[in-house]
Design a protein around this motif. Sequence first.
Motif, mmCIF file in Angstrom:
data_model
loop_
_atom_site.group_PDB
_atom_site.id
_atom_site.type_symbol
_atom_site.label_atom_id
_atom_site.label_comp_id
_atom_site.label_asym_id
_atom_site.label_seq_id
_atom_site.Cartn_x
_atom_site.Cartn_y
_atom_site.Cartn_z
ATOM 1 N N PRO A 1 2.917 24.592 9.078
ATOM 2 C CA PRO A 1 3.014 23.158 9.351
ATOM 3 C C PRO A 1 1.825 22.448 8.736
ATOM 4 C CG PRO A 1 2.191 24.295 11.285
ATOM 5 C CD PRO A 1 2.490 25.361 10.257
ATOM 6 N N GLY A 2 2.059 21.283 8.147
ATOM 7 C CA GLY A 2 0.989 20.599 7.458
ATOM 8 C C GLY A 2 1.015 19.099 7.653
ATOM 9 N N ILE A 3 -0.157 18.492 7.474
ATOM 10 C CA ILE A 3 -0.346 17.046 7.557
ATOM 11 C C ILE A 3 -0.513 16.524 6.137
ATOM 12 C CG2 ILE A 3 -1.833 15.195 8.426
ATOM 13 C CD1 ILE A 3 -2.812 17.372 10.527
ATOM 14 N N VAL A 4 0.336 15.583 5.724
ATOM 15 C CA VAL A 4 0.289 14.988 4.387
ATOM 16 C C VAL A 4 -0.333 13.606 4.493
ATOM 17 C CG1 VAL A 4 1.625 14.387 2.341
ATOM 18 C CG2 VAL A 4 2.461 16.168 3.885
ATOM 19 N N VAL A 5 -1.262 13.302 3.611
ATOM 20 C CA VAL A 5 -1.879 11.978 3.607
ATOM 21 C C VAL A 5 -1.640 11.312 2.259
ATOM 22 C CG1 VAL A 5 -3.638 12.642 5.292
ATOM 23 C CG2 VAL A 5 -4.124 12.868 2.837
ATOM 24 N N PRO A 6 -1.694 9.981 2.205
ATOM 25 C CA PRO A 6 -1.569 9.297 0.915
ATOM 26 C C PRO A 6 -2.572 9.859 -0.093
ATOM 27 C CG PRO A 6 -1.490 7.710 2.710
ATOM 28 C CD PRO A 6 -1.856 9.032 3.328
ATOM 29 N N GLY A 7 -2.096 10.021 -1.312
ATOM 30 C CA GLY A 7 -2.895 10.663 -2.343
ATOM 31 C C GLY A 7 -2.466 12.084 -2.592
ATOM 32 N N GLY A 8 -1.825 12.726 -1.599
ATOM 33 C CA GLY A 8 -1.227 14.033 -1.825
ATOM 34 C C GLY A 8 -1.988 15.215 -1.273
ATOM 35 N N ALA A 9 -3.023 15.001 -0.483
ATOM 36 C CA ALA A 9 -3.685 16.127 0.175
ATOM 37 C C ALA A 9 -2.847 16.578 1.365
ATOM 38 C CB ALA A 9 -5.088 15.741 0.633
ATOM 39 N N VAL A 10 -2.771 17.898 1.558
ATOM 40 C CA VAL A 10 -2.020 18.481 2.678
ATOM 41 C C VAL A 10 -2.959 19.419 3.433
ATOM 42 C CG1 VAL A 10 -0.018 19.855 3.368
ATOM 43 C CG2 VAL A 10 0.137 18.351 1.371
ATOM 44 N N PHE A 11 -3.065 19.204 4.737
ATOM 45 C CA PHE A 11 -3.957 19.998 5.589
ATOM 46 C C PHE A 11 -3.121 20.850 6.530
ATOM 47 C CE2 PHE A 11 -5.981 15.915 4.602
ATOM 48 C CZ PHE A 11 -7.096 16.355 3.908
ATOM 49 N N SER A 12 -3.389 22.135 6.534
ATOM 50 C CA SER A 12 -2.643 23.043 7.389
ATOM 51 C C SER A 12 -2.936 22.776 8.861
ATOM 52 C CB SER A 12 -2.990 24.499 7.059
ATOM 53 O OG SER A 12 -2.330 25.380 7.960
ATOM 54 N N MET A 13 -1.908 22.915 9.694
ATOM 55 C CA MET A 13 -2.031 22.823 11.152
ATOM 56 C C MET A 13 -1.920 24.199 11.796
ATOM 57 S SD MET A 13 0.545 19.560 11.716
ATOM 58 C CE MET A 13 -0.017 19.099 13.363
ATOM 59 N N GLU B 1 18.425 11.130 -6.354
ATOM 60 C CA GLU B 1 17.066 10.736 -6.003
ATOM 61 C C GLU B 1 17.128 9.732 -4.861
ATOM 62 O OE1 GLU B 1 14.417 10.942 -9.923
ATOM 63 O OE2 GLU B 1 16.250 9.758 -10.211
ATOM 64 N N SER B 2 16.335 9.984 -3.822
ATOM 65 C CA SER B 2 16.438 9.218 -2.590
ATOM 66 C C SER B 2 15.058 8.811 -2.104
ATOM 67 C CB SER B 2 17.123 10.060 -1.500
ATOM 68 O OG SER B 2 18.300 10.668 -1.983
ATOM 69 N N GLU B 3 15.000 7.666 -1.443
ATOM 70 C CA GLU B 3 13.769 7.255 -0.779
ATOM 71 C C GLU B 3 14.100 6.310 0.366
ATOM 72 O OE1 GLU B 3 11.048 4.615 -2.874
ATOM 73 O OE2 GLU B 3 12.566 4.307 -4.424
ATOM 74 N N ILE B 4 13.304 6.394 1.411
ATOM 75 C CA ILE B 4 13.371 5.466 2.528
ATOM 76 C C ILE B 4 11.954 4.971 2.772
ATOM 77 C CG2 ILE B 4 13.894 5.163 4.971
ATOM 78 C CD1 ILE B 4 16.083 7.195 4.754
ATOM 79 N N THR B 5 11.804 3.682 2.911
ATOM 80 C CA THR B 5 10.498 3.074 3.105
ATOM 81 C C THR B 5 9.717 3.807 4.195
ATOM 82 O OG1 THR B 5 11.613 0.964 2.655
ATOM 83 C CG2 THR B 5 9.325 0.863 3.399
ATOM 84 N N TYR B 6 8.471 4.139 3.897
ATOM 85 C CA TYR B 6 7.525 4.847 4.756
ATOM 86 C C TYR B 6 7.719 6.365 4.770
ATOM 87 C CZ TYR B 6 6.683 0.271 7.008
ATOM 88 O OH TYR B 6 6.397 -1.046 7.268
ATOM 89 N N LEU B 7 8.911 6.867 4.388
ATOM 90 C CA LEU B 7 9.287 8.247 4.717
ATOM 91 C C LEU B 7 9.317 9.187 3.518
ATOM 92 C CD1 LEU B 7 12.143 7.562 7.292
ATOM 93 C CD2 LEU B 7 9.666 7.757 7.676
ATOM 94 N N GLY B 8 8.824 8.749 2.358
ATOM 95 C CA GLY B 8 8.750 9.640 1.215
ATOM 96 C C GLY B 8 9.994 9.629 0.359
ATOM 97 N N ARG B 9 10.159 10.708 -0.418
ATOM 98 C CA ARG B 9 11.219 10.765 -1.427
ATOM 99 C C ARG B 9 11.841 12.156 -1.471
ATOM 100 N NH1 ARG B 9 6.541 8.801 -4.140
ATOM 101 N NH2 ARG B 9 6.500 6.509 -4.186
ATOM 102 N N GLY C 1 0.780 -1.230 0.000
ATOM 103 C CA GLY C 1 0.000 0.000 0.000
ATOM 104 C C GLY C 1 0.807 1.272 0.000
ATOM 105 N N VAL C 2 1.971 1.274 -0.686
ATOM 106 C CA VAL C 2 2.779 2.495 -0.769
ATOM 107 C C VAL C 2 2.165 3.428 -1.814
ATOM 108 C CG1 VAL C 2 5.042 3.460 -1.282
ATOM 109 C CG2 VAL C 2 4.863 1.292 -0.048
ATOM 110 N N ASP C 3 1.872 4.638 -1.420
ATOM 111 C CA ASP C 3 1.219 5.620 -2.282
ATOM 112 C C ASP C 3 2.217 6.190 -3.289
ATOM 113 O OD1 ASP C 3 -0.589 7.650 -3.214
ATOM 114 O OD2 ASP C 3 0.441 9.060 -1.893
ATOM 115 N N PRO C 4 1.934 6.110 -4.597
ATOM 116 C CA PRO C 4 2.879 6.632 -5.586
ATOM 117 C C PRO C 4 3.065 8.139 -5.532
ATOM 118 C CG PRO C 4 0.817 5.961 -6.653
ATOM 119 C CD PRO C 4 0.746 5.485 -5.233
ATOM 120 N N GLY D 1 -2.941 4.509 5.256
ATOM 121 C CA GLY D 1 -3.320 4.597 6.653
ATOM 122 C C GLY D 1 -2.398 5.449 7.501
ATOM 123 N N SER D 2 -1.272 5.876 6.930
ATOM 124 C CA SER D 2 -0.333 6.702 7.681
ATOM 125 C C SER D 2 -0.482 8.163 7.259
ATOM 126 C CB SER D 2 1.104 6.229 7.458
ATOM 127 O OG SER D 2 1.557 6.545 6.150
#
Length: 358
Positions: free
Chosen positions: A44-56, A326-334, A18-21, A28-29
Amino acid sequence: MPDHDFLKQIPAAPQPEGVDPATGLVSGSFGIGTFRTGADAAFPGIVVPGGAVFSMSDRYRDTHAVFDDWGRAVDWANEVAHRQDRQAFTYDALEILPVLSHPNILGAGSNYRQHVAEMMTFNKFNQHARKEGEGDEAFFHRNLAEIDRRGREGMPFFWTGLHSALCGANDDVPLPLIGKHPDWELEFGVIVGKTGRYIRPDEADDLIAAYVMVNDLGTVDEFRRVDVRFQYDWVSKNQPNFKPFGPFAVPKQFVDRSKVQIRLSVNGAVRQDWPISDMIFQPEQILSYATERIRLLPGDLLITGSPPGNAAMHGNAWLKPGDIVESEITYLGRQRNQVVAEDAGGRAPTYGPFITEW
């Protein structure tokens, strides 16, 4: 990399489903970062899978305030990420800034078995320890045994860094006028959520708020100098933009460390591809050690060391202007960073490179 069978890759970590492209987040994270749209102020913002970002920003002025109030902040962020019922920005349309603007930085060193054994076997600094007539394979395995003894009987090591070296996950990396061997080190990072003194390793998970990605670049010819008795100087790891940080931090409950793989490529060629299970000291051990020597604060950043795969092991393929990392770590984005020449505005160094021999 030297063509030796004993340097073969170890098995990759099993990857989560379920890794979001769009973001690299797992279903779920969510992630927490710092963003900007156009000329507006950072938020500051909350990022969810799919790419929506909600301001905090209606609750927290910045991510330092978020980590200062981590227990309440992460619960509220989880509700926002679940409901997704407020105005959203689009992740790809935002400028991604460093996750935190001014954290204390602790940089663990010599913390991956394979990486340290390779350096001890092939680097110039340790050749005095090679026995007469000893081949690379025997020397490598003897070095591994020394590393394992350190893991059993020794203690972690970390240096302290400067937040002025931090940059966003997609920012350019200028190569400074000083240093001929600019190198990459993609690292698994920890953001602290609490303080404490003399914390045992079995208690130290409570100090961890979230995990994050950092590329700990450095000019590796600028570590040793002979004009002072200490002989080592780590300041060159803090050149401007030598710490791409983010794109976001992921709360620890969403990260299974047994499935974390570090991957970095330069111009499409894979250079680092290694599981974090090869660490000599786990984050809890390093944080426990830190609590004996410093005062940890919420928002402090620990980077846990580099796995193998640096430029010296790829034919001295040091970074140069025009390279794309180009870098990536599992769970942590790119991350994606273009390497450029520093524009020094016509200025030139006064002192220049370190003196490495008299």
